[in-house]
Design a protein around this motif. Structure first.
Motif, PDB file in Angstrom:
ATOM      1  N   LYS A  29       0.849  -1.185   0.000  1.00 63.00           N
ATOM      2  CA  LYS A  29       0.000   0.000   0.000  1.00 63.00           C
ATOM      3  C   LYS A  29       0.888   1.239   0.000  1.00 63.00           C
ATOM      4  O   LYS A  29       1.708   1.414   0.909  1.00 63.00           O
ATOM      5  N   CYS A  30       0.697   2.088  -0.989  1.00 65.45           N
ATOM      6  CA  CYS A  30       1.535   3.275  -1.112  1.00 65.45           C
ATOM      7  C   CYS A  30       1.296   4.216   0.071  1.00 65.45           C
ATOM      8  O   CYS A  30       0.161   4.604   0.337  1.00 65.45           O
ATOM      9  N   PRO A  31       2.366   4.587   0.807  1.00 59.10           N
ATOM     10  CA  PRO A  31       2.195   5.473   1.958  1.00 59.10           C
ATOM     11  C   PRO A  31       1.816   6.898   1.544  1.00 59.10           C
ATOM     12  O   PRO A  31       1.346   7.672   2.363  1.00 59.10           O
ATOM     13  N   CYS A  32       2.045   7.236   0.276  1.00 60.48           N
ATOM     14  CA  CYS A  32       1.743   8.597  -0.190  1.00 60.48           C
ATOM     15  C   CYS A  32       0.276   8.759  -0.538  1.00 60.48           C
ATOM     16  O   CYS A  32      -0.362   9.710  -0.108  1.00 60.48           O
ATOM     17  N   CYS A  33      -0.260   7.834  -1.327  1.00 54.66           N
ATOM     18  CA  CYS A  33      -1.626   8.023  -1.831  1.00 54.66           C
ATOM     19  C   CYS A  33      -2.564   6.883  -1.466  1.00 54.66           C
ATOM     20  O   CYS A  33      -3.756   6.967  -1.713  1.00 54.66           O
ATOM     21  N   GLY A  34      -2.048   5.816  -0.876  1.00 55.69           N
ATOM     22  CA  GLY A  34      -2.904   4.703  -0.465  1.00 55.69           C
ATOM     23  C   GLY A  34      -3.212   3.703  -1.558  1.00 55.69           C
ATOM     24  O   GLY A  34      -3.958   2.757  -1.343  1.00 55.69           O
ATOM     25  N   GLU A  55       6.463  -0.032  -7.186  1.00 55.40           N
ATOM     26  CA  GLU A  55       6.373   1.231  -7.913  1.00 55.40           C
ATOM     27  C   GLU A  55       4.906   1.629  -7.915  1.00 55.40           C
ATOM     28  O   GLU A  55       4.062   0.867  -8.354  1.00 55.40           O
ATOM     29  N   CYS A  56       4.632   2.827  -7.388  1.00 48.41           N
ATOM     30  CA  CYS A  56       3.242   3.275  -7.368  1.00 48.41           C
ATOM     31  C   CYS A  56       2.908   3.932  -8.704  1.00 48.41           C
ATOM     32  O   CYS A  56       3.544   4.912  -9.083  1.00 48.41           O
ATOM     33  N   PRO A  57       1.922   3.396  -9.424  1.00 47.24           N
ATOM     34  CA  PRO A  57       1.587   3.972 -10.729  1.00 47.24           C
ATOM     35  C   PRO A  57       0.859   5.314 -10.608  1.00 47.24           C
ATOM     36  O   PRO A  57       0.826   6.084 -11.558  1.00 47.24           O
ATOM     37  N   ARG A  58       0.300   5.583  -9.418  1.00 46.80           N
ATOM     38  CA  ARG A  58      -0.486   6.799  -9.262  1.00 46.80           C
ATOM     39  C   ARG A  58       0.407   8.017  -8.996  1.00 46.80           C
ATOM     40  O   ARG A  58       0.282   9.039  -9.642  1.00 46.80           O
ATOM     41  N   CYS A  59       1.335   7.890  -8.036  1.00 44.33           N
ATOM     42  CA  CYS A  59       2.208   9.051  -7.784  1.00 44.33           C
ATOM     43  C   CYS A  59       3.613   8.839  -8.338  1.00 44.33           C
ATOM     44  O   CYS A  59       4.492   9.658  -8.110  1.00 44.33           O
ATOM     45  N   GLU A  60       3.810   7.749  -9.070  1.00 44.35           N
ATOM     46  CA  GLU A  60       5.069   7.458  -9.754  1.00 44.35           C
ATOM     47  C   GLU A  60       6.291   7.524  -8.844  1.00 44.35           C
ATOM     48  O   GLU A  60       7.344   8.016  -9.216  1.00 44.35           O
TER      49      GLU A  60
HETATM   50 ZN   LIG Z   1       1.212   6.473  -4.474  1.00 44.00          ZN
END
Ligand SMILES: [Zn+2]
Length: 89
Positions: A29-34, A55-60
């Motif tokens: 789970k991305c700590p930046c955007c969830g 690699e988070c595809p949402r906040c890259e």
């Molecule tokens: Zn993210």
């Protein structure tokens, strides 16, 4: 509408299932955007830790999960100033 006891119970069971799922499959789970990243892009051992890189595809951004004895210990996320440590939930 007021939430019924059964509703709360179902919700907690649902969350527990997610937790179990996370342990088995290793969803990050991305700590930046969830955003939940299904598969780590890389996995390796670091001393006593098992490290999973996502690699988070949402906040890259990338983030790394550090597992100690099968339990999430902490997370490192990429920031402009370098990696930042986030304590595990
Ligand atoms: Zn993210």
């Amino acid at each position: 509408m007021k939430e019924s006891f059964l509703g709360i119970y179902r919700k907690s069971m649902h969350e527990r299932k997610i937790c179990m799922f996370k342990e088995v499959v290793g969803v990050g789970k991305c700590p930046c955007c969830g955003f939940e990243v299904a598969t780590p892009s890389k996995e390796w051992k670091y001393n006593a830790f098992l490290v999973k890189r996502f690699e988070c595809p949402r906040c890259e951004k990338w983030f790394r999960e550090y597992y100690y004895k099968g339990k999430l210990s902490f997370i490192l996320i990429a920031t402009e100033k370098g990696p930042r440590k986030v304590e595990g939930q």
